[in-house]
Enzyme design. Structure first.
Site, PDB file in Angstrom:
ATOM      1  N   LYS A   1       0.859  -1.191   0.000  1.00 37.35           N
ATOM      2  CA  LYS A   1       0.000   0.000   0.000  1.00 37.35           C
ATOM      3  C   LYS A   1       0.895   1.240   0.000  1.00 37.35           C
ATOM      4  O   LYS A   1       1.799   1.377   0.828  1.00 37.35           O
ATOM      5  CB  LYS A   1      -0.886  -0.022   1.243  1.00 37.35           C
ATOM      6  CG  LYS A   1      -2.247   0.565   1.040  1.00 37.35           C
ATOM      7  CD  LYS A   1      -3.113   0.269   2.258  1.00 37.35           C
ATOM      8  CE  LYS A   1      -4.493   0.813   2.104  1.00 37.35           C
ATOM      9  NZ  LYS A   1      -5.272   0.632   3.336  1.00 37.35           N
TER      10      LYS A   1
HETATM   11  O1  G3P Z   1      -8.980   1.359   4.120  1.00 36.83           O
HETATM   12  C1  G3P Z   1      -8.705   2.615   4.665  1.00 36.83           C
HETATM   13  C2  G3P Z   1      -9.807   2.953   5.585  1.00 36.83           C
HETATM   14  O2  G3P Z   1      -9.837   1.979   6.525  1.00 36.83           O
HETATM   15  C3  G3P Z   1      -9.851   4.235   6.305  1.00 36.83           C
HETATM   16  O3  G3P Z   1     -11.093   4.234   6.967  1.00 36.83           O
HETATM   17  O4  G3P Z   1     -12.777   4.939   8.583  1.00 36.83           O
HETATM   18  O5  G3P Z   1     -10.339   5.475   8.954  1.00 36.83           O
HETATM   19  O6  G3P Z   1     -11.651   6.639   7.189  1.00 36.83           O
HETATM   20  P1  G3P Z   1     -11.484   5.394   7.971  1.00 36.83           P
END
Ligand code: G3P
Length: 215
Positions: A83
């Site tokens: 990533k």
């Molecule tokens: O895959 C990336 C994602 O998990 C970020 O999610 O909820 O932290 O915006 P969030």
């Protein structure tokens, strides 16, 4: 449609994997830190549990650092995907890594232009962040719809991973819009197969059956 689990919690992965619903796993430094375990150990364990791609994120900010990290990560297991953040240095790293046949997932994508740059540089996966766009009042579904169209216009093979998924509505909508993948947090996944009316229906059937069979 493919579903990835957006978690590094092996219990969540094992539970949902038993239902045949897990095509891959995504992690990021926040998700890894939450588990309080050694990065290498946890990624190797997840790779042994899941056949599909498992995203592990680099932490360097310069292309050379990212490439060096990526080469190490890619040796941890055959299904590791590296990533890489959506920056100029990230794109430089993606370009080099694609030539070395190391798979990449370009993360923190918020516009069609960023997605297009990632695809052009040679990304295997592109991760638009839905919830974080919604948080700033931007239409995340328009991003998925338009990015799908743009990738299809030019025949790019990069797959769209809908990330930062916060609710059932996100999953249903991106499925309609043709995202290749949705990566789902462990605590959200059960909501995809649940409904209160299903539970109520089962309760009623059980009650009626008990009354009937006790006659
Ligand atoms: O895959 C990336 C994602 O998990 C970020 O999610 O909820 O932290 O915006 P969030």
């Amino acid at each position: 449609m493919k579903f990835f689990l957006d978690t590094a919690n092996v219990d969540e992965i094992k539970r949902i994997n038993e239902l045949g619903l897990v095509d891959g796993v995504t992690t990021n430094p926040t998700i890894i830190a939450k588990e309080g375990r050694d990065f290498e150990e946890v990624i190797k364990e997840i790779c042994s549990l899941v056949d599909g791609p498992v995203s592990a994120e680099v932490t360097g900010s310069q292309a050379e650092q990212m490439i060096t990290e990526a080469e190490v990560l890619a040796k941890w297991a055959r299904n590791v995907v590296v990533k890489i953040p959506m920056t100029e240095q990230g794109l430089k790293a993606v370009n080099t890594l694609s030539k070395k046949r190391i798979k990449t997932n370009v993360t923190l994508v918020f516009t069609v232009a960023q997605g297009l740059m990632a695809a052009k540089a040679g990304a295997t996966y592109i991760s638009p962040f839905l919830g974080r766009l919604d948080d700033i009042g931007t239409d995340s579904m328009a991003l998925i719809k338009n990015l799908r169209k743009v990738l299809d216009n030019y025949g790019y093979k990069a797959e769209i991973i809908s990330a930062s998924v916060r609710g059932l509505e996100h999953v249903e909508k991106v499925a309609e819009l043709g995202a290749d993948i949705a990566t789902i947090p462990g605590n959200l996944f059960p909501k995809l197969w649940s409904h209160p009316l299903t539970d109520k229906g089962i309760e009623q059937f059980e009650k009626d059956w008990a009354t009937f069979s006790n006659r």
